[in-house]
Design an enzyme around this catalytic site. Structure first.
Site, PDB file in Angstrom:
ATOM      1  N   LYS A 107       0.854  -1.181   0.000  1.00 62.00           N
ATOM      2  CA  LYS A 107       0.000   0.000   0.000  1.00 62.00           C
ATOM      3  C   LYS A 107       0.890   1.231   0.000  1.00 62.00           C
ATOM      4  O   LYS A 107       1.721   1.406   0.892  1.00 62.00           O
ATOM      5  CB  LYS A 107      -0.917  -0.001   1.219  1.00 62.00           C
ATOM      6  CG  LYS A 107      -1.786   1.251   1.282  1.00 62.00           C
ATOM      7  CD  LYS A 107      -2.813   1.191   2.388  1.00 62.00           C
ATOM      8  CE  LYS A 107      -3.585   2.491   2.449  1.00 62.00           C
ATOM      9  NZ  LYS A 107      -4.579   2.507   3.532  1.00 62.00           N
ATOM     10  N   ARG A 163     -10.303  10.879   1.742  1.00 66.99           N
ATOM     11  CA  ARG A 163     -10.148  11.639   2.998  1.00 66.99           C
ATOM     12  C   ARG A 163     -11.398  12.484   3.239  1.00 66.99           C
ATOM     13  O   ARG A 163     -11.792  12.704   4.378  1.00 66.99           O
ATOM     14  CB  ARG A 163      -8.884  12.507   2.924  1.00 66.99           C
ATOM     15  CG  ARG A 163      -7.618  11.694   2.562  1.00 66.99           C
ATOM     16  CD  ARG A 163      -6.758  11.345   3.749  1.00 66.99           C
ATOM     17  NE  ARG A 163      -5.808  10.286   3.424  1.00 66.99           N
ATOM     18  CZ  ARG A 163      -4.517  10.448   3.132  1.00 66.99           C
ATOM     19  NH1 ARG A 163      -3.998  11.660   3.122  1.00 66.99           N
ATOM     20  NH2 ARG A 163      -3.745   9.415   2.862  1.00 66.99           N
ATOM     21  N   ARG A 190       1.409  10.075   5.394  1.00 63.35           N
ATOM     22  CA  ARG A 190       1.587   8.744   5.992  1.00 63.35           C
ATOM     23  C   ARG A 190       2.885   8.093   5.519  1.00 63.35           C
ATOM     24  O   ARG A 190       2.992   6.876   5.431  1.00 63.35           O
ATOM     25  CB  ARG A 190       0.407   7.848   5.597  1.00 63.35           C
ATOM     26  CG  ARG A 190      -0.977   8.397   5.897  1.00 63.35           C
ATOM     27  CD  ARG A 190      -1.996   7.268   5.835  1.00 63.35           C
ATOM     28  NE  ARG A 190      -3.374   7.710   5.741  1.00 63.35           N
ATOM     29  CZ  ARG A 190      -4.072   8.249   6.741  1.00 63.35           C
ATOM     30  NH1 ARG A 190      -3.503   8.442   7.903  1.00 63.35           N
ATOM     31  NH2 ARG A 190      -5.335   8.594   6.563  1.00 63.35           N
ATOM     32  N   GLU A 207       6.960  -6.799   1.114  1.00 58.93           N
ATOM     33  CA  GLU A 207       5.802  -6.620   2.001  1.00 58.93           C
ATOM     34  C   GLU A 207       4.792  -7.755   1.802  1.00 58.93           C
ATOM     35  O   GLU A 207       4.230  -8.280   2.767  1.00 58.93           O
ATOM     36  CB  GLU A 207       5.125  -5.268   1.727  1.00 58.93           C
ATOM     37  CG  GLU A 207       5.876  -4.067   2.280  1.00 58.93           C
ATOM     38  CD  GLU A 207       5.643  -3.859   3.774  1.00 58.93           C
ATOM     39  OE1 GLU A 207       5.012  -4.722   4.421  1.00 58.93           O
ATOM     40  OE2 GLU A 207       6.091  -2.825   4.302  1.00 58.93           O
ATOM     41  N   LYS A 257      -2.321  -1.623  -3.675  1.00 54.89           N
ATOM     42  CA  LYS A 257      -3.174  -0.430  -3.632  1.00 54.89           C
ATOM     43  C   LYS A 257      -2.337   0.825  -3.689  1.00 54.89           C
ATOM     44  O   LYS A 257      -1.352   0.895  -2.949  1.00 54.89           O
ATOM     45  CB  LYS A 257      -3.971  -0.474  -2.337  1.00 54.89           C
ATOM     46  CG  LYS A 257      -4.817   0.740  -2.082  1.00 54.89           C
ATOM     47  CD  LYS A 257      -5.425   0.661  -0.713  1.00 54.89           C
ATOM     48  CE  LYS A 257      -6.192   1.944  -0.463  1.00 54.89           C
ATOM     49  NZ  LYS A 257      -6.693   2.039   0.870  1.00 54.89           N
ATOM     50  N   SER A 300     -10.097   5.973  -4.575  1.00 56.65           N
ATOM     51  CA  SER A 300     -10.975   7.122  -4.775  1.00 56.65           C
ATOM     52  C   SER A 300     -10.478   8.085  -5.854  1.00 56.65           C
ATOM     53  O   SER A 300     -11.271   8.594  -6.642  1.00 56.65           O
ATOM     54  CB  SER A 300     -11.151   7.866  -3.446  1.00 56.65           C
ATOM     55  OG  SER A 300      -9.898   8.260  -2.913  1.00 56.65           O
ATOM     56  N   TYR A 321     -15.304   1.389  -6.742  1.00 52.36           N
ATOM     57  CA  TYR A 321     -16.543   2.102  -6.430  1.00 52.36           C
ATOM     58  C   TYR A 321     -17.578   1.947  -7.544  1.00 52.36           C
ATOM     59  O   TYR A 321     -18.729   2.288  -7.359  1.00 52.36           O
ATOM     60  CB  TYR A 321     -16.238   3.584  -6.158  1.00 52.36           C
ATOM     61  CG  TYR A 321     -15.327   3.749  -4.958  1.00 52.36           C
ATOM     62  CD1 TYR A 321     -15.819   3.671  -3.672  1.00 52.36           C
ATOM     63  CD2 TYR A 321     -13.945   3.934  -5.127  1.00 52.36           C
ATOM     64  CE1 TYR A 321     -14.985   3.782  -2.566  1.00 52.36           C
ATOM     65  CE2 TYR A 321     -13.101   4.048  -4.031  1.00 52.36           C
ATOM     66  CZ  TYR A 321     -13.627   3.969  -2.756  1.00 52.36           C
ATOM     67  OH  TYR A 321     -12.792   4.072  -1.663  1.00 52.36           O
TER      68      TYR A 321
HETATM   69  C1  PBG Z   1      -7.056   3.581   5.471  1.00 51.24           C
HETATM   70  C2  PBG Z   1      -7.528   3.543   4.073  1.00 51.24           C
HETATM   71  C3  PBG Z   1      -7.388   4.526   3.087  1.00 51.24           C
HETATM   72  C4  PBG Z   1      -8.010   4.041   1.957  1.00 51.24           C
HETATM   73  C5  PBG Z   1      -8.531   2.785   2.265  1.00 51.24           C
HETATM   74  N1  PBG Z   1      -8.189   2.490   3.566  1.00 51.24           N
HETATM   75  C6  PBG Z   1      -6.827   5.879   3.174  1.00 51.24           C
HETATM   76  C7  PBG Z   1      -5.420   6.095   3.450  1.00 51.24           C
HETATM   77  O1  PBG Z   1      -4.630   5.167   3.545  1.00 51.24           O
HETATM   78  O2  PBG Z   1      -5.056   7.269   3.588  1.00 51.24           O
HETATM   79  C8  PBG Z   1      -8.118   4.770   0.653  1.00 51.24           C
HETATM   80  C9  PBG Z   1      -9.179   4.269  -0.245  1.00 51.24           C
HETATM   81  C10 PBG Z   1      -9.458   5.178  -1.394  1.00 51.24           C
HETATM   82  O3  PBG Z   1      -8.770   6.198  -1.619  1.00 51.24           O
HETATM   83  O4  PBG Z   1     -10.405   4.873  -2.122  1.00 51.24           O
HETATM   84  N2  PBG Z   1      -8.102   3.256   6.373  1.00 51.24           N
END
Ligand code: PBG
Length: 339
Positions: free
Chosen positions: A212, A222, A233, A249, A264, A290, A329
């Site tokens: 990720k 967000r 992060r 990982e 991801k 997203s 989505y």
């Molecule tokens: C963390 C999480 C995130 C997403 C899924 N799980 C956000 C992040 O890591 O900042 C992002 C999913 C998306 O952007 O559609 N709980």
């Protein structure tokens, strides 16, 4: 490859276009086919809402009320989706993300209601879509990080693991089939596996967000979870520059007992996805996030691209690159198109 010995009068020996000549031929030889069961629909549920709230940066997606969430879960069930992935947004956030493992926290309530909706009213013999829960603290903390903080404000890996194990057990008790740690803490899969097994949930699966990346493409998410995050992060999510590290990982998560591994975001990391798929002996998931959704929606709304074709092309490409399970989505809409 066989060399043809008789050269035609045109001099062209091989004509790959024959296999593209008609819709029927193209369908026959398609190497990749999407099926509704490949798709998992992410859903957001927010505590205390009386009406669903549309998300400006994710046109067509909403923060659900508890009632509208259940309707969406029923729609996913009736569309034959592979599963749903639930994210909860509490009214009260604090430093430890207390609501994340509260038995009556919003995500646990939503899981219980979704469990009931999935288990009722199915046609005989039809598989029940898999109920997945996001297992991360960022929606629940007032600082927006995926873990708890040390006194100096750093994300405390090992203290966070204890919170994740507790959250996983709360989610399993509430009916989740799959626990989905997305916080990128070291050792999270092993710790959650132990926690689940000790609590009697040996049959609850873990979908590990293995590779990720610290991605700009999470921007609209967000908004969707009312994130409190300041900063980034980058001390726990991966550097987009690193592919080999993504494989490491994934290997670690497999060694810790992950039942599925994930890459991801999806679209910008198809190389990592392909490499993980080539070496994984468990199913591989990819999350079309997203920002990937928002970009295609925005360009489509402006008439700059053919939205529907871009949606299908993007998701088909993720499957072609090796994903067995795709979080998108557009899951419901695509299922409608391809059923
Ligand atoms: C963390 C999480 C995130 C997403 C899924 N799980 C956000 C992040 O890591 O900042 C992002 C999913 C998306 O952007 O559609 N709980």
């Amino acid at each position: 490859m066989r060399e043809k010995d008789i050269v035609s009068s045109s001099g062209i020996v091989y004509r790959p276009r024959r296999l593209r000549a008609t819709p029927g031929m193209r369908r026959l030889v398609a190497e990749t086919r999407l099926h509704p069961a490949d798709l998992v629909l992410p859903l957001f549920v927010k505590e205390g809402l009386t009406e669903p709230v549309p998300l400006a940066s994710m046109p067509g997606q909403v923060q659900h009320t508890e009632e509208s969430l259940v309707e969406a879960v029923r729609a996913a069930r009736d569309a034959g989706l592979g599963g749903v992935m639930l994210f909860g947004i509490p009214t009260v956030k604090d430093g430890h993300g207390s609501q994340a493992d509260a038995p009556d926290g919003i995500l646990q309530r939503a899981l219980r209601a979704s469990r009931a909706a999935l288990d009722e009213g199915l046609a005989p013999g039809a598989p029940t879509p898999v109920l997945m829960a996001d297992t991360c603290l960022d929606e629940f903390t007032d600082h927006g990080h995926c873990g708890v903080l040390t006194s100096t404000g750093a994300v405390d890996n090992d203290a966070t693991l204890i919170r994740y194990a507790s959250m996983a057990v709360a989610q399993a008790k509430a009916g989740a089939d799959v626990i989905s740690p997305s916080g990128m803490m070291d050792g999270q899969v092993a710790m959650i596996r132990d926690g689940l097994d000790d609590a009697g949930f040996a049959d609850t699966s873990i979908l590990a967000y293995s590779a990720k990346y610290a991605s700009a493409y999470y921007g609209p998410f967000r908004e969707a979870v009312d994130s409190e995050l300041q900063g980034d992060r980058k001390t726990y999510q991966m550097d987009p520059a690193n592919g080999r590290e993504g494989l490491r990982e994934a290997d670690l998560d497999l060694a810790e007992g992950a039942d599925l591994v994930m890459v991801k975001p999806a679209g910008s990391y198809l190389d990592v996805l392909r490499a993980v798929a080539d070496r994984s002996d468990v199913p591989v998931a990819a999350y079309q996030v997203s920002g990937e959704y928002a970009m295609i929606e925005a360009a489509g709304a402006n008439g700059w691209i053919d939205r529907d074709r871009a949606v299908l092309e993007s998701v088909t490409s993720i499957k072609r690159a090796g994903a067995d399970v795709i979080l998108t989505y557009w899951a419901l809409e695509i299922a409608e198109w391809i059923k």
